[in-house]
Write an enzyme that holds these catalytic residues in place. Structure first.
Site, short mmCIF file in Angstrom:
data_model
loop_
_atom_site.label_atom_id
_atom_site.label_comp_id
_atom_site.label_asym_id
_atom_site.label_seq_id
_atom_site.Cartn_x
_atom_site.Cartn_y
_atom_site.Cartn_z
N ARG A 44 -28.06 39.36 -9.97
CA ARG A 44 -27.12 40.52 -9.35
C ARG A 44 -25.42 40.33 -10.79
NH1 ARG A 44 -23.35 41.06 -5.92
NH2 ARG A 44 -24.67 40.29 -4.39
N TYR A 63 -27.84 66.95 -19.11
CA TYR A 63 -28.63 66.85 -17.97
C TYR A 63 -28.56 66.82 -16.80
CZ TYR A 63 -32.48 64.28 -14.86
OH TYR A 63 -33.72 63.81 -14.64
N ASP A 118 -24.72 59.86 -24.36
CA ASP A 118 -25.95 59.49 -23.91
C ASP A 118 -27.10 59.89 -25.39
OD1 ASP A 118 -28.51 59.80 -22.78
OD2 ASP A 118 -28.74 61.50 -21.09
N LYS A 138 -37.48 56.02 -20.88
CA LYS A 138 -37.66 57.56 -21.81
C LYS A 138 -38.59 56.84 -23.02
CE LYS A 138 -35.79 59.95 -18.43
NZ LYS A 138 -36.92 60.85 -17.60
C1 LIG Z 1 -30.51 63.03 -21.42
C2 LIG Z 1 -30.48 62.51 -19.98
N1 LIG Z 1 -30.17 60.94 -20.06
C3 LIG Z 1 -29.88 61.04 -18.83
C4 LIG Z 1 -32.00 60.37 -17.79
C5 LIG Z 1 -31.58 59.79 -16.38
O1 LIG Z 1 -32.27 58.71 -16.36
P1 LIG Z 1 -33.56 57.96 -15.29
O2 LIG Z 1 -34.23 58.86 -14.79
O3 LIG Z 1 -33.56 57.06 -15.75
O4 LIG Z 1 -31.73 58.22 -13.99
C6 LIG Z 1 -32.66 62.08 -17.82
C7 LIG Z 1 -33.61 62.12 -17.18
O5 LIG Z 1 -33.71 62.71 -17.77
C8 LIG Z 1 -32.24 62.05 -19.33
O6 LIG Z 1 -32.99 63.07 -19.62
#
Ligand SMILES: Cc1ncc(COP(=O)(O)O)c(C=O)c1O
Length: 397
Positions: free
Chosen positions: A57, A111, A184, A209
């Protein structure tokens, strides 16, 4: 080695002397605990006086390799990997100061889970969150002046409407207001854009992704300064949203082909967006690579003319949820699935999945209509993707 088979079964073959070979690819270290020849060394590692690993951790060599790779690709000083993209967003928000009394200004079409985390979960803990359109500089400046936020959070390119944020201009506004900027960059990846160089304080990725790329890893990562990384570490080592070394290894492996995949994603997406725009059954296409996109020029600048990404969304002419579902079910090559950035082409219905947490009125306000479908363009042959879209649209409408 004692000759009791119970002892032998437990210890034989373990903790072999350190070899002088060096594996070309990073090994996976699943060990939870690490031991040292001297207790003083362990003590120094626990006290942050020297680098090392004591407990998973707190850190792990495979995870650390992925973190170093991400810091290099984003041209950041340091990085921290988490169990998911949401883990990274949560970690960055906490490190940037999200606590009772803090004010967050978030992008209105971020998101869905980010929207819920900032707008609902954190507000239950005393954070005040306001949403604004980050693609409208004047409106954003007015919102900053009005709400005096401690933290700004947005996406380079928003999901699912593909609106482009002028990160450089937003970073100037954030700095002037004394707020930390979290970006992000999941849709962009460091192949297209490096938000730290544009003034962001934290870059986060859902490494699930494009970075992983193969639909086999859930992972997140934050890239930031050494000082911020230390703050994240102090928080996360007690929260425990760590990535597993297996997932870190997959994410690190994914990175090797990121530029190759991104080049193909971008080429395919542009070809498909152009085809969709000319197809009579389509009402509207959101893709920043199209000259018709309101921020086409901004995206060109943000992405250094390397392409426009692999994500697009479109509205089916005279569409509805029923028609969108019929279309998605009629697809043969393109998969209806709740993710993006894979080598596979994928479609998603935002109102059902990523933006389900929003009320219909909120979705309407930010422009996510019932006829909107999001397409994550894969790296298959573009003609095959187009043929599949065409047959499914004709079957649905
Ligand atoms: C732009 C964006 N940020 C964050 C996330 C969250 O990612 P995770 O599903 O790995 O938690 C997503 C998920 O689709 C996303 O499209």
């Amino acid at each position: 080695m004692p000759n009791d088979i119970f002892t032998q079964a437990v210890h034989a073959g373990e903790r072999m002397p350190q070899p002088d070979f060096n594996p070309v690819a990073t090994p996976i270290y699943p060990a939870v605990a690490f031991t040292y020849d001297s207790m003083e060394t362990m003590d120094a590692i626990f006290g942050n006086e020297r680098p090392g690993y004591v407990y998973r951790r707190y850190g792990n060599p495979t995870v650390n390799a992925f973190e170093q790779a991400m810091a290099t690709l984003e041209e950041g000083a340091a990085s921290y990997a988490t169990a998911s993209g949401m883990g990274a967003i949560h970690g960055a928000l906490l490190a940037a100061g999200a606590k009772s009394g803090a004010r967050i200004l978030a992008s209105q079409d971020c998101y869905g889970a980010t929207y819920f985390l900032a707008g609902s979960l954190l507000t239950q803990m005393g954070v005040e969150t306001t949403f604004a359109d980050f693609t409208d500089p004047e409106g954003l400046q007015a919102a900053i002046t009005k709400t005096r936020p401690h933290i700004l959070i947005c996406e380079t390119v928003s999901n699912p409407l593909l609106r482009v944020a002028d990160i450089e201009a937003i970073a100037v506004m954030a700095r002037r207001a004394g707020a930390a900027l979290i970006v992000d960059s999941t849709f962009s990846t460091p192949y297209l854009c490096r938000p730290l160089n544009l003034g962001a304080d934290y870059v986060v990725h859902a490494a699930t992704k494009y970075i992983g790329g193969h639909d086999d890893v859930l992972a997140g990562v934050i890239i930031t300064s050494e000082e911020n990384r230390q703050r994240i570490f102090e928080i996360e080592k007690n929260i425990g949203a760590n990535i597993s070394p297996f997932d870190a290894w997959l994410a690190l492996r994914g990175l090797k082909t990121l530029p190759l995949r991104m080049r193909q994603h971008c080429e395919n997406a542009l070809a498909i967006a152009r085809w969709l725009e000319s197809f009579p059954l389509i009402h509207k296409v959101n893709y920043p690579g199209l000259e018709s996109h309101p921020q086409h020029a901004l995206c060109r600048k943000l992405y250094h003319e390397r392409g426009f990404g692999g994500m697009l969304s479109f509205e089916i002419a005279d569409g509805s949820q029923e028609i969108a579902f019929k279309f998605m079910q009629a697809l043969k090559l393109v998969q209806p699935a709740t993710t993006l950035g894979d080598v596979y082409s994928l479609v998603l219905y935002p109102a059902m999945s990523s933006h389900r947490a929003m009320t219909p009125a909120e979705r309407e306000r930010v422009g996510i209509s019932d006829r909107l479908v999001r397409l994550s363009v894969g790296i298959e042959g573009a003609d095959d993707i187009v043929a599949d879209l065409e047959q499914a649209l004709e079957a649905a409408v």
